[in-house]
Design an enzyme around this catalytic site. Structure first.
Site, PDB file in Angstrom:
ATOM      1  CD  GLU A   1      42.086  26.721  52.702  1.00  0.00           C
ATOM      2  OE1 GLU A   1      41.062  26.083  53.010  1.00  0.00           O
ATOM      3  OE2 GLU A   1      42.088  27.618  51.842  1.00  0.00           O
TER       4      GLU A   1
ATOM      5  CB  SER B   1      36.505  35.438  46.598  1.00  0.00           C
ATOM      6  OG  SER B   1      35.632  35.345  47.709  1.00  0.00           O
TER       7      SER B   1
ATOM      8  NE  ARG C   1      34.059  37.285  44.529  1.00  0.00           N
ATOM      9  CZ  ARG C   1      33.352  37.266  45.661  1.00  0.00           C
ATOM     10  NH1 ARG C   1      32.776  36.144  46.051  1.00  0.00           N
ATOM     11  NH2 ARG C   1      33.212  38.332  46.401  1.00  0.00           N
ATOM     12  CB  THR C   2      36.977  36.927  37.478  1.00  0.00           C
ATOM     13  OG1 THR C   2      36.152  37.029  36.313  1.00  0.00           O
ATOM     14  CG2 THR C   2      38.324  36.338  37.074  1.00  0.00           C
ATOM     15  CG  HIS C   3      36.910  32.700  42.207  1.00  0.00           C
ATOM     16  ND1 HIS C   3      35.722  32.495  41.548  1.00  0.00           N
ATOM     17  CD2 HIS C   3      36.604  32.800  43.525  1.00  0.00           C
ATOM     18  CE1 HIS C   3      34.735  32.472  42.445  1.00  0.00           C
ATOM     19  NE2 HIS C   3      35.242  32.656  43.642  1.00  0.00           N
TER      20      HIS C   3
END
Ligand code: 8IG
Length: 263
Positions: free
Chosen positions: A184, A203, A83-85
């Site tokens: 994080e 995502s 997928r494209t993030h």
């Protein structure tokens, strides 16, 4: 100017041509750790992203970058492998292009999978968790204009029940999407926990918003690949993420195939 919807329609037309199938029924986005989960199904076509309008080859190790059409029982299923993030900087339309393409291809059910950090100590790396709800911490959205999409039932009760029928041990959790690409800080993980998150990742949330806008019924499945920052006393590495996925591969692929048969 090509609108996002027109680009998705072009991609759907290319998929129909390459697969010989006028429509597909279910779309599955395979995230970190879930890559092998499509390998047990007969493949109708496997199309590199570069050959589909609006898609780009994936930049992340462990995300391969192709669209696979498979027959699962009597359903035609599109597997987005890679997928494209948001952190790639191609914009929110690129992030949700797969979802819009799935809708344009006729899909009514969308399974979003991901690898993520876990806040619950009962979920060691390798634990799959059903997403019950999400928190959008990206400060953006794929929607533009007065498009007041209802997000009360973002993750389908029906599909969550099917997942738990397949595997009664599955817990549910709230997933928070951070923009990334940095993981994080421990303080940000504590903040996410106070806000109600059980899972942190990069995502799924923006895709779920676009999917609800398109009327898709969503199942979200997270694989906890690491304890969220600060909880284990160790630094986070992409390598441990990939290893957790490999170790869980058989369980994930069993889980997904049995869910798809009933979805
Ligand atoms: I895999 O701990 C994976 N993706 N934001 N935090 C965030 N994304 C992730 C993590 C994590 N693990």
């Amino acid at each position: 100017m090509t609108t996002a919807e027109e680009l998705a329609a072009q991609a759907a037309a290319a998929i129909a041509e390459r697969t010989g199938l006028e429509r597909h029924d279910i779309a599955v986005v395979l995230g970190s750790g879930w890559g092998g989960a499509a390998d047990s199904f007969p493949v109708t076509a496997d199309i590199p992203y570069e050959q589909l309008p609006g898609f780009a080859a994936s930049a992340v190790t462990g995300h391969s970058g192709s669209l696979r059409s498979c027959a699962v029982g009597d359903k035609n299923v599109l597997f987005f492998a890679g997928r494209t993030h948001y952190y790639e900087g191609r914009g929110v339309d690129a992030v949700v292009h797969g979802v819009r393409t799935a809708a344009a291809a006729g899909c009514t059910v969308l399974v979003l999978t991901n690898g993520c950090g876990g806040l619950n100590p009962d979920w060691p790396p390798g634990t799959p968790v059903i997403i019950r709800d999400h928190i959008n911490l990206t400060a953006t959205t794929p929607l533009v204009g007065a498009n007041f999409v209802d997000m009360t039932q973002t993750y389908s009760r029906r599909l969550r029940d099917i997942a738990r029928t397949v595997d009664p041990d599955l817990d549910e959790g709230v997933y928070a999407q951070f923009p990334g690409p940095q993981y994080e800080t421990p303080a940000e993980v504590r903040m996410a926990g106070i806000l109600g998150a059980d899972l942190v990742g990069m995502s799924t949330v923006l895709e779920a918003i676009a999917a609800r806008a398109a009327g898709l019924e969503i199942l979200g499945l997270s694989l906890v690949t690491n304890a969220a920052a600060g909880l284990s006393g160790e630094a986070l590495h992409h390598a441990e993420v990939l290893q957790a996925g490999k170790d869980a591969a058989t369980r994930l692929s069993d889980l997904l195939s049995r869910i798809l048969e009933q979805a």
